[in-house]
Design a protein around this motif. Structure first.
Motif, PDB file in Angstrom:
ATOM      1  N   ILE A 113       9.960  12.536  39.922  1.00 12.09           N
ATOM      2  CA  ILE A 113       9.916  12.555  38.466  1.00 12.09           C
ATOM      3  C   ILE A 113      10.996  11.644  37.902  1.00 12.09           C
ATOM      4  O   ILE A 113      10.758  10.875  36.971  1.00 12.09           O
ATOM      5  CB  ILE A 113      10.125  13.993  37.943  1.00 12.09           C
ATOM      6  N   LYS A 114      12.185  11.732  38.481  1.00 13.50           N
ATOM      7  CA  LYS A 114      13.295  10.906  37.996  1.00 13.50           C
ATOM      8  C   LYS A 114      12.979   9.436  38.153  1.00 13.50           C
ATOM      9  O   LYS A 114      13.209   8.642  37.231  1.00 13.50           O
ATOM     10  CB  LYS A 114      14.571  11.256  38.760  1.00 13.50           C
ATOM     11  N   ALA A 115      12.432   9.062  39.285  1.00 15.91           N
ATOM     12  CA  ALA A 115      12.112   7.652  39.527  1.00 15.91           C
ATOM     13  C   ALA A 115      11.084   7.152  38.527  1.00 15.91           C
ATOM     14  O   ALA A 115      11.158   6.005  38.052  1.00 15.91           O
ATOM     15  CB  ALA A 115      11.598   7.479  40.954  1.00 15.91           C
ATOM     16  N   ALA A 116      10.113   7.990  38.184  1.00 15.10           N
ATOM     17  CA  ALA A 116       9.068   7.574  37.253  1.00 15.10           C
ATOM     18  C   ALA A 116       9.609   7.415  35.846  1.00 15.10           C
ATOM     19  O   ALA A 116       9.141   6.569  35.070  1.00 15.10           O
ATOM     20  CB  ALA A 116       7.934   8.594  37.262  1.00 15.10           C
ATOM     21  N   LEU A 117      10.609   8.227  35.481  1.00 12.10           N
ATOM     22  CA  LEU A 117      11.159   8.180  34.128  1.00 12.10           C
ATOM     23  C   LEU A 117      12.254   7.139  33.951  1.00 12.10           C
ATOM     24  O   LEU A 117      12.637   6.839  32.812  1.00 12.10           O
ATOM     25  CB  LEU A 117      11.713   9.560  33.754  1.00 12.10           C
ATOM     26  N   GLU A 118      12.762   6.608  35.029  1.00 11.68           N
ATOM     27  CA  GLU A 118      13.856   5.626  34.947  1.00 11.68           C
ATOM     28  C   GLU A 118      13.464   4.378  34.170  1.00 11.68           C
ATOM     29  O   GLU A 118      14.324   3.684  33.636  1.00 11.68           O
ATOM     30  CB  GLU A 118      14.311   5.222  36.358  1.00 11.68           C
ATOM     31  N   LYS A 119      12.136   4.102  34.068  1.00 10.34           N
ATOM     32  CA  LYS A 119      11.728   2.896  33.338  1.00 10.34           C
ATOM     33  C   LYS A 119      11.952   3.032  31.831  1.00 10.34           C
ATOM     34  O   LYS A 119      11.932   2.046  31.097  1.00 10.34           O
ATOM     35  CB  LYS A 119      10.264   2.575  33.610  1.00 10.34           C
ATOM     36  N   PHE A 120      12.171   4.280  31.375  1.00  7.78           N
ATOM     37  CA  PHE A 120      12.430   4.478  29.948  1.00  7.78           C
ATOM     38  C   PHE A 120      13.922   4.447  29.634  1.00  7.78           C
ATOM     39  O   PHE A 120      14.313   4.237  28.491  1.00  7.78           O
ATOM     40  CB  PHE A 120      11.858   5.832  29.505  1.00  7.78           C
ATOM     41  N   GLY A 121      14.731   4.680  30.616  1.00  3.18           N
ATOM     42  CA  GLY A 121      16.177   4.713  30.427  1.00  3.18           C
ATOM     43  C   GLY A 121      16.825   5.448  31.574  1.00  3.18           C
ATOM     44  O   GLY A 121      16.157   6.057  32.410  1.00  3.18           O
ATOM     45  N   LYS A 122      18.135   5.421  31.631  1.00  2.00           N
ATOM     46  CA  LYS A 122      18.841   6.067  32.726  1.00  2.00           C
ATOM     47  C   LYS A 122      18.723   7.591  32.613  1.00  2.00           C
ATOM     48  O   LYS A 122      19.036   8.167  31.589  1.00  2.00           O
ATOM     49  CB  LYS A 122      20.312   5.650  32.723  1.00  2.00           C
ATOM     50  N   VAL A 123      18.265   8.212  33.693  1.00  2.00           N
ATOM     51  CA  VAL A 123      18.063   9.661  33.732  1.00  2.00           C
ATOM     52  C   VAL A 123      19.231  10.307  34.460  1.00  2.00           C
ATOM     53  O   VAL A 123      19.550   9.944  35.591  1.00  2.00           O
ATOM     54  CB  VAL A 123      16.741  10.026  34.437  1.00  2.00           C
ATOM     55  N   GLU A 124      19.857  11.269  33.803  1.00  2.00           N
ATOM     56  CA  GLU A 124      20.990  11.943  34.421  1.00  2.00           C
ATOM     57  C   GLU A 124      20.522  13.084  35.339  1.00  2.00           C
ATOM     58  O   GLU A 124      20.944  13.174  36.488  1.00  2.00           O
ATOM     59  CB  GLU A 124      21.921  12.501  33.342  1.00  2.00           C
ATOM     60  N   THR A 125      19.679  13.945  34.829  1.00  2.00           N
ATOM     61  CA  THR A 125      19.211  15.077  35.642  1.00  2.00           C
ATOM     62  C   THR A 125      17.741  15.380  35.344  1.00  2.00           C
ATOM     63  O   THR A 125      17.234  15.092  34.260  1.00  2.00           O
ATOM     64  CB  THR A 125      20.019  16.359  35.359  1.00  2.00           C
ATOM     65  N   VAL A 126      17.093  15.979  36.317  1.00  2.00           N
ATOM     66  CA  VAL A 126      15.714  16.462  36.154  1.00  2.00           C
ATOM     67  C   VAL A 126      15.647  17.866  36.744  1.00  2.00           C
ATOM     68  O   VAL A 126      16.108  18.096  37.864  1.00  2.00           O
ATOM     69  CB  VAL A 126      14.694  15.549  36.873  1.00  2.00           C
ATOM     70  N   ARG A 127      15.089  18.794  35.980  1.00  2.00           N
ATOM     71  CA  ARG A 127      14.930  20.160  36.488  1.00  2.00           C
ATOM     72  C   ARG A 127      13.474  20.583  36.353  1.00  2.00           C
ATOM     73  O   ARG A 127      12.955  20.724  35.241  1.00  2.00           O
ATOM     74  CB  ARG A 127      15.827  21.137  35.726  1.00  2.00           C
ATOM     75  N   ALA A 128      12.804  20.748  37.466  1.00  2.00           N
ATOM     76  CA  ALA A 128      11.412  21.196  37.466  1.00  2.00           C
ATOM     77  C   ALA A 128      11.360  22.697  37.216  1.00  2.00           C
ATOM     78  O   ALA A 128      12.165  23.449  37.766  1.00  2.00           O
ATOM     79  CB  ALA A 128      10.746  20.847  38.790  1.00  2.00           C
ATOM     80  N   LEU A 129      10.425  23.122  36.381  1.00  2.00           N
ATOM     81  CA  LEU A 129      10.313  24.533  36.022  1.00  2.00           C
ATOM     82  C   LEU A 129       9.350  25.253  36.955  1.00  2.00           C
ATOM     83  O   LEU A 129       8.374  24.676  37.438  1.00  2.00           O
ATOM     84  CB  LEU A 129       9.835  24.684  34.577  1.00  2.00           C
ATOM     85  N   ARG A 130       9.635  26.518  37.181  1.00  2.00           N
ATOM     86  CA  ARG A 130       8.781  27.351  38.034  1.00  2.00           C
ATOM     87  C   ARG A 130       8.152  28.474  37.208  1.00  2.00           C
ATOM     88  O   ARG A 130       8.719  28.929  36.218  1.00  2.00           O
ATOM     89  CB  ARG A 130       9.586  27.956  39.189  1.00  2.00           C
ATOM     90  N   ASN A 131       6.986  28.889  37.644  1.00  2.00           N
ATOM     91  CA  ASN A 131       6.297  29.991  36.987  1.00  2.00           C
ATOM     92  C   ASN A 131       6.811  31.300  37.577  1.00  2.00           C
ATOM     93  O   ASN A 131       6.434  31.685  38.681  1.00  2.00           O
ATOM     94  CB  ASN A 131       4.780  29.861  37.192  1.00  2.00           C
ATOM     95  N   LEU A 132       7.680  31.981  36.832  1.00  2.00           N
ATOM     96  CA  LEU A 132       8.314  33.186  37.337  1.00  2.00           C
ATOM     97  C   LEU A 132       7.374  34.388  37.384  1.00  2.00           C
ATOM     98  O   LEU A 132       7.693  35.413  37.995  1.00  2.00           O
ATOM     99  CB  LEU A 132       9.534  33.528  36.486  1.00  2.00           C
ATOM    100  N   SER A 133       6.224  34.262  36.714  1.00  2.00           N
ATOM    101  CA  SER A 133       5.282  35.385  36.693  1.00  2.00           C
ATOM    102  C   SER A 133       4.361  35.397  37.905  1.00  2.00           C
ATOM    103  O   SER A 133       3.586  36.322  38.085  1.00  2.00           O
ATOM    104  CB  SER A 133       4.429  35.332  35.413  1.00  2.00           C
ATOM    105  N   GLN A 134       4.418  34.363  38.724  1.00  2.00           N
ATOM    106  CA  GLN A 134       3.552  34.279  39.895  1.00  2.00           C
ATOM    107  C   GLN A 134       4.350  34.543  41.173  1.00  2.00           C
ATOM    108  O   GLN A 134       5.545  34.262  41.240  1.00  2.00           O
ATOM    109  CB  GLN A 134       2.898  32.892  39.997  1.00  2.00           C
ATOM    110  N   ASP A 135       3.654  35.075  42.158  1.00  2.00           N
ATOM    111  CA  ASP A 135       4.291  35.266  43.455  1.00  2.00           C
ATOM    112  C   ASP A 135       4.646  33.906  44.041  1.00  2.00           C
ATOM    113  O   ASP A 135       3.861  32.971  43.999  1.00  2.00           O
ATOM    114  CB  ASP A 135       3.346  36.005  44.408  1.00  2.00           C
ATOM    115  N   GLY A 136       5.841  33.823  44.598  1.00  2.00           N
ATOM    116  CA  GLY A 136       6.262  32.563  45.194  1.00  2.00           C
ATOM    117  C   GLY A 136       6.954  31.641  44.226  1.00  2.00           C
ATOM    118  O   GLY A 136       7.540  30.639  44.628  1.00  2.00           O
ATOM    119  N   ARG A 137       6.886  31.966  42.906  1.00  2.00           N
ATOM    120  CA  ARG A 137       7.572  31.157  41.890  1.00  2.00           C
ATOM    121  C   ARG A 137       7.262  29.682  42.065  1.00  2.00           C
ATOM    122  O   ARG A 137       8.141  28.829  42.167  1.00  2.00           O
ATOM    123  CB  ARG A 137       9.072  31.416  41.947  1.00  2.00           C
TER     124      ARG A 137
END
Length: 214
Positions: free
Chosen positions: A1-25
């Motif tokens: 994700i970070k590599a794909a977004l770098e073309k828009f500007g310098k990316v400091e951090t990326v945090r992928a979200l998890r579905n906490l309501s599902q087993d395995g998150r």
């Protein structure tokens, strides 16, 4: 994700979200990306809907994302409250239709009549027909009158137990006893099933799928 977004500007951090309501998150397909400056955010947002890695990506600023999230939560809350209210205060059952005995005529042998139709049965029985239950190609049909006059009508149109439709004789009898009770029971069940399919919104008499007003 970070590599794909770098073309828009310098990316400091990326945090992928998890579905906490599902087993395995498991990852839910969304992520937060923090750019080094506002210019990178603006450039990314302008490309909302672009294709990255073969997939169309939705991109929104944090303020817009939270606004949409709040609207979604408000909508879900309203829907949940409506469901809970409906469960706690179910609509009253529709009033029972009064069963009038002695108002139904049964016709048999209709397959012998070429082109037999509801209109034929209605015309044969004359005025005061409430419903005609018949479908082309079936051997049986029913005519419901607006009052307990089935015996009188049968005496008039089928004095010997046979009525003439398009020059063809067909059996005609007055429903009574268990057969009549079964008829009304079947119509009541058809009406109840119809209300269930339509969410309880339909009201009125016992009109089955294959009944049509005369």
């Amino acid at each position: 994700i970070k590599a794909a977004l770098e073309k828009f500007g310098k990316v400091e951090t990326v945090r992928a979200l998890r579905n906490l309501s599902q087993d395995g998150r498991l990852l839910d397909g969304s992520a937060f990306a923090v750019f080094e400056d506002a210019a990178g955010v603006e450039a990314a947002v302008e490309c909302n809907g672009c294709v990255i890695g073969g997939r169309k990506i939705a991109i929104a600023g944090m303020a817009d994302w939270f606004e949409r999230l709040q609207k979604k939560r408000a909508s879900m809350k309203k829907k949940r409250e409506k469901q809970e209210d409906a469960k706690a205060n179910p609509p009253p059952p529709p009033p029972k239709k009064e069963v009038v005995l002695g108002c139904v005529l049964k016709f048999e042998g209709l397959t012998k009549v070429e082109g037999a139709s509801r209109e034929d049965l209605k015309e044969l029985c004359g005025d005061g027909v409430s419903y005609v239950e018949y479908e082309r190609g079936l051997d049986e049909g029913y005519v419901r009158l607006d009052g307990p006059r089935a015996a009188a009508v049968a005496e008039k149109i089928a004095p010997a137990g046979e009525a003439t439709i398009r020059d063809v004789k067909c059996a005609c009898t007055v429903l009574g006893g268990d057969a009549e009770q079964e008829y009304w029971k079947r119509l009541a069940e058809a009406a109840a099933n119809s209300r269930k399919r339509q969410g309880g919104g339909r009201r009125g008499g016992y009109r089955g799928k294959k009944q049509r007003k005369g």
